[in-house]
Scaffold this motif. Structure first.
Motif, PDB file in Angstrom:
ATOM      1  N   SER A 283       0.853  -1.182   0.000  1.00  0.00           N
ATOM      2  CA  SER A 283       0.000   0.000   0.000  1.00  0.00           C
ATOM      3  C   SER A 283       0.891   1.234   0.000  1.00  0.00           C
ATOM      4  O   SER A 283       2.070   1.166   0.323  1.00  0.00           O
ATOM      5  N   PHE A 284       0.313   2.371  -0.327  1.00  0.00           N
ATOM      6  CA  PHE A 284       1.083   3.606  -0.367  1.00  0.00           C
ATOM      7  C   PHE A 284       1.584   3.901   1.040  1.00  0.00           C
ATOM      8  O   PHE A 284       0.830   3.812   1.995  1.00  0.00           O
ATOM      9  N   PRO A 285       2.870   4.182   1.217  1.00  0.00           N
ATOM     10  CA  PRO A 285       3.388   4.414   2.569  1.00  0.00           C
ATOM     11  C   PRO A 285       2.748   5.636   3.216  1.00  0.00           C
ATOM     12  O   PRO A 285       2.242   6.524   2.542  1.00  0.00           O
ATOM     13  N   SER A 286       2.792   5.681   4.571  1.00  0.00           N
ATOM     14  CA  SER A 286       2.156   6.816   5.257  1.00  0.00           C
ATOM     15  C   SER A 286       3.062   8.039   5.316  1.00  0.00           C
ATOM     16  O   SER A 286       2.609   9.142   5.537  1.00  0.00           O
ATOM     17  N   PHE A 287       4.364   7.800   5.198  1.00  0.00           N
ATOM     18  CA  PHE A 287       5.315   8.909   5.277  1.00  0.00           C
ATOM     19  C   PHE A 287       6.089   9.018   3.975  1.00  0.00           C
ATOM     20  O   PHE A 287       6.241   8.038   3.261  1.00  0.00           O
ATOM     21  N   GLY A 288       6.554  10.209   3.702  1.00  0.00           N
ATOM     22  CA  GLY A 288       7.384  10.375   2.522  1.00  0.00           C
ATOM     23  C   GLY A 288       8.408  11.467   2.764  1.00  0.00           C
ATOM     24  O   GLY A 288       8.278  12.274   3.700  1.00  0.00           O
ATOM     25  N   TYR A 289       9.434  11.506   1.928  1.00  0.00           N
ATOM     26  CA  TYR A 289      10.444  12.560   2.019  1.00  0.00           C
ATOM     27  C   TYR A 289      10.053  13.709   1.103  1.00  0.00           C
ATOM     28  O   TYR A 289       9.887  13.522  -0.104  1.00  0.00           O
ATOM     29  N   TYR A 290       9.876  14.867   1.693  1.00  0.00           N
ATOM     30  CA  TYR A 290       9.523  16.062   0.925  1.00  0.00           C
ATOM     31  C   TYR A 290      10.711  17.011   0.913  1.00  0.00           C
ATOM     32  O   TYR A 290      11.285  17.290   1.975  1.00  0.00           O
ATOM     33  N   ASN A 291      11.059  17.492  -0.278  1.00  0.00           N
ATOM     34  CA  ASN A 291      12.062  18.546  -0.346  1.00  0.00           C
ATOM     35  C   ASN A 291      11.319  19.845  -0.068  1.00  0.00           C
ATOM     36  O   ASN A 291      10.535  20.328  -0.899  1.00  0.00           O
ATOM     37  N   THR A 292      11.560  20.399   1.114  1.00  0.00           N
ATOM     38  CA  THR A 292      10.771  21.560   1.555  1.00  0.00           C
ATOM     39  C   THR A 292      11.433  22.889   1.162  1.00  0.00           C
ATOM     40  O   THR A 292      11.071  23.943   1.672  1.00  0.00           O
ATOM     41  N   SER A 293      12.425  22.844   0.234  1.00  0.00           N
ATOM     42  CA  SER A 293      13.041  24.097  -0.207  1.00  0.00           C
ATOM     43  C   SER A 293      12.217  24.770  -1.299  1.00  0.00           C
ATOM     44  O   SER A 293      12.376  25.953  -1.564  1.00  0.00           O
ATOM     45  N   THR A 294      11.340  23.997  -1.952  1.00  0.00           N
ATOM     46  CA  THR A 294      10.526  24.545  -3.039  1.00  0.00           C
ATOM     47  C   THR A 294       9.425  23.535  -3.378  1.00  0.00           C
ATOM     48  O   THR A 294       9.460  22.397  -2.926  1.00  0.00           O
ATOM     49  N   HIS A 295       8.445  23.965  -4.201  1.00  0.00           N
ATOM     50  CA  HIS A 295       7.366  23.032  -4.545  1.00  0.00           C
ATOM     51  C   HIS A 295       7.810  22.027  -5.611  1.00  0.00           C
ATOM     52  O   HIS A 295       7.508  20.846  -5.526  1.00  0.00           O
ATOM     53  N   PHE A 296       8.528  22.526  -6.616  1.00  0.00           N
ATOM     54  CA  PHE A 296       8.851  21.711  -7.803  1.00  0.00           C
ATOM     55  C   PHE A 296      10.345  21.867  -8.075  1.00  0.00           C
ATOM     56  O   PHE A 296      10.881  22.975  -8.051  1.00  0.00           O
ATOM     57  N   LEU A 297      11.022  20.747  -8.344  1.00  0.00           N
ATOM     58  CA  LEU A 297      12.454  20.802  -8.689  1.00  0.00           C
ATOM     59  C   LEU A 297      12.656  20.046  -9.981  1.00  0.00           C
ATOM     60  O   LEU A 297      11.913  19.106 -10.266  1.00  0.00           O
ATOM     61  N   TRP A 298      13.671  20.431 -10.716  1.00  0.00           N
ATOM     62  CA  TRP A 298      13.970  19.632 -11.902  1.00  0.00           C
ATOM     63  C   TRP A 298      15.448  19.235 -11.951  1.00  0.00           C
ATOM     64  O   TRP A 298      16.302  19.867 -11.320  1.00  0.00           O
TER      65      TRP A 298
END
Ligand code: PEP
Ligand code: MN
Length: 494
Positions: A283-298
Motif C-alpha cells: 500500500s502507499f506508505p504513510s510517510f514520505g520525504y519532501y524537499n521543503t526548499s521549493t514546490h517543484f524541482l527539476w
C-alpha cells in the motif's frame, strides 16, 4: 521511525544515498569546517514550503498530464541574491499572471503557474573554468556557490552562501505570499497591457482584441459575482528551481507524514515497477520525504544520468519533479528513467521538459513521445524553447579613448523566431502523435532587458547592448514574453 511506514523501494534510500554515486557538476569546498556549520544550520531551519502545498501542485499537474489544464513555468535563468527586491518580484508575478490569463483564453483551460524563483541560485556550467582579462579562474556557478566578481578568490565555492541562499529564498517567498494575499494579483484591478511597442498594426489590432475579450470576461465574472470566494482576488503561484546543488537540497529534505490531500494509490492504474520489474504490491506508505526548499524541482540536462547522484537523490522525493530532455537523451533511457523516478506511476508526478532546438526537435521528439507511451507512464510534456536555441552575437562598443578602435565582445542571445518555431513544432508533433503538449518553460523577466532578438518591438542584434543584464542565459523581456503568450494562445485556438 519504523521501516514499515516506508515502501520497499525507499528503505534503501535516504537523503544522503546520492553521495555514494558518481556526480556531474560536483563542488569541492576547501573550508570544510564552514561547510559543516552551514549544513547544521540548514538542517535546523524550518521548511520553506509545506507538504500540503507540494501535494496541491502535484494534484494540479495530474490534471495537466490528463489534458485538463496547462502549465506555465518561467523566470530567470540565474536568480541573483540582488533580485530579492520588491519591484523585481512584483513585475515577475504580474507578468506571469498576465501571460496565464492570455493562455486561459487560448487553451480554454485552467493554467497552473510555477515561477523559477525563490531558490534558482545554482547553475550548471559547460566549463569549470573561464579566462577573463587573461586570468583563468573558476566559472560563476550561481550565487549559492560563488561570486560573479571576476577574481580567482571570489570564484572559490563559499559555504556561507548556502545559508544566504536559504534566507534570500525565504525573503522572496515571504514577499510573494504577502503580496499575492494582499491583492497584487487581484484580477479586478486594471492590468497594464502596454502594447505600444507592437510595430505591426495588424498584430497590434489582434492583440488588442484579445485584451478586450479578457477584460470584458473579467468584468462579467465580477458583475455576476463569480468572484465571490471564487479566487479571482488571488492566484496560486508555486515556486521551482533546478535541484543541482545536492549539498543544499539534502538538509531541506524532511521525512513528513503525507498530508490529507495526497491521492490514494487506487488512483494509480498501474502497479509499481523498478527497472521494468513489478514490485511486490504494497500500500502507499504513510510517510514520505519532501524537499521543503521549493514546490517543484527539476534535474538539468547535464545531470540526468540513470546511475548518477542526481537521479538517485530525486527518486526518493515526494515532490512533483521535472527532467530536462535534450537531443542527447537516448529514447531507450526514458522508460527506465521514469520507472526509477516514479515507481508508483503517479500521473503527472514527472514533467518532461523538452529542449532540443528548433532545428532538432523534429528528429527527437517523435521517438521520445513513442517511448513514453510504450512505457505506460503518463507524464506532463512541457516545451522549453529556450535552451536548445542559444546563439552568439558580436556586439561592438566604442571605447572612451578616441584613438583606440571599438571593442567587440561576444554575448549569448536567442532569436524570438527560433523560440516560436520550436514551440509551434512541439505543438504539431504532439498533436500528430495523439499526445498533449501541456506546458511551456521560459526564461523571462518582468524588466525591459534587451537580451533576445526579435518580437513585435523589432529588437535587433545591435540593440542588445542597451540593457543586457543577465548573468547567465538571455531572457525574454516582459513584452516578448507577453507576445509569446498571445501567439501560443493563437496556436491553441487554431
Ligand atoms: C536552465 O534551465 O537554466 C538550464 C541550465 O537548462 P538545461 O539543463 O536544459 O540546459
Ligand atoms: Mn538557462
Amino acid at each position: 521511525m519504523g521501516d514499515h511506514f516506508l515502501d520497499a523501494d525507499i528503505r534503501d534510500w535516504s537523503p544522503s544515498t546520492w553521495r555514494s554515486k558518481p556526480i556531474k557538476q560536483a563542488v569541492k569546498y576547501e573550508d570544510q569546517a564552514g561547510f559543516g556549520r552551514a549544513i547544521q544550520q540548514l538542517e535546523r531551519l524550518p521548511p520553506l514550503v509545506t507538504p500540503q502545498e507540494i501535494v496541491k501542485l502535484k494534484n494540479s499537474l495530474r490534471e495537466v498530464a490528463l489534458g485538463n489544464a496547462f502549465l506555465l513555468q518561467g523566470g530567470d535563468c540565474a536568480e541573483l541574491f540582488d533580485y530579492c527586491e520588491q519591484g523585481m518580484i512584483e513585475s515577475k508575478v504580474k507578468l506571469l499572471l498576465q501571460m496565464s490569463l492570455v493562455l486561459v483564453y487560448g487553451a480554454k483551460k485552467k493554467v497552473v503557474r510555477i515561477a523559477r524563483t525563490a531558490g534558482q541560485y545554482a547553475k550548471p556550467r559547460s566549463s569549470p573554468v573561464e579566462t577573463i582579462n587573461g586570468i583563468t579562474m573558476p566559472s560563476f556557478r550561481g550565487d549559492i556557490l560563488n561570486s560573479y566578481e571576476p577574481t580567482p578568490e571570489a570564484r572559490k565555492p563559499d559555504p556561507s552562501r548556502l545559508v544566504e541562499a536559504y534566507f534570500h529564498s525565504a525573503a522572496t517567498l515571504n514577499y510573494l505570499r504577502a503580496a499575492i494575499s494582499s491583492g497584487l494579483a487581484d484580477m479586478h484591478s486594471p492590468l497594464d497591457w502596454g502594447l505600444g511597442h507592437v510595430l505591426d498594426p495588424i498584430v497590434k489590432d489582434k492583440y488588442q482584441k484579445i485584451v478586450h475579450t479578457i477584460t470584458e470576461w473579467l468584468e462579467m465574472m465580477q458583475t455576476i459575482g463569480v468572484s465571490t470566494g471564487g479566487g479571482l482576488e488571488t492566484v496560486e503561484l508555486f515556486t521551482s528551481h533546478e535541484g543541482l546543488l545536492l549539498e543544499y537540497e539534502q538538509p531541506l529534505t524532511r521525512l513528513c507524514k503525507h498530508p490529507p490531500n495526497v491521492l490514494p494509490t487506487t488512483s494509480n492504474p498501474q502497479s509499481p515497477r523498478l527497472n521494468g520489474h513489478l514490485l511486490p504490491s504494497c500500500s502507499f506508505p504513510s510517510f514520505g520525504y519532501y524537499n521543503t526548499s521549493t514546490h517543484f524541482l527539476w534535474i538539468g540536462d547535464r545531470t540526468r544520468q540513470l546511475t548518477h547522484a542526481h537521479v538517485e537523490f530525486f527518486r526518493g522525493l515526494s515532490n512533483p519533479i521535472g527532467v530536462k530532455v535534450g537531443p542527447t537523451m537516448p529514447a531507450s533511457d526514458l522508460a527506465p528513467l521514469l520507472d526509477i523516478l516514479n515507481p508508483y506511476r503517479e500521473i503527472g508526478k514527472i514533467t518532461l521538459i523538452t529542449r532540443y532546438g528548433c532545428d532538432k526537435i523534429a528528429t527527437h521528439l517523435p521517438s521520445h513521445i513513442e517511448a513514453v507511451k510504450q512505457s505506460g507512464h503518463i507524464v506532463v510534456w512541457q516545451c522549453d524553447p529556450m535552451h536548445g536555441n542559444g546563439r552568439n552575437a558580436d556586439i561592438t562598443s566604442a571605447t572612451t579613448e578616441k584613438s583606440s578602435p571599438p571593442t567587440t565582445t561576444t554575448i549569448k542571445t536567442r532569436h524570438f523566431t527560433d523560440i516560436l518555431s520550436e514551440l509551434q513544432q512541439a505543438l504539431q508533433i504532439h498533436k500528430a502523435h495523439s499526445s498533449y503538449l501541456g506546458g511551456v518553460h521560459l526564461e523571462l523577466t518582468g524588466d525591459a532587458v534587451t537580451e533576445c532578438v526579435g518580437g513585435a518591438g523589432g529588437l535587433k542584434e545591435e540593440d542588445l547592448s542597451l540593457n543586457y543584464t543577465t548573468f547567465c542565459d538571455p531572457r525574454l523581456n516582459e513584452k516578448q514574453a507577453l507576445e509569446l503568450a498571445f501567439l501560443v494562445a493563437g496556436f491553441y485556438r487554431g
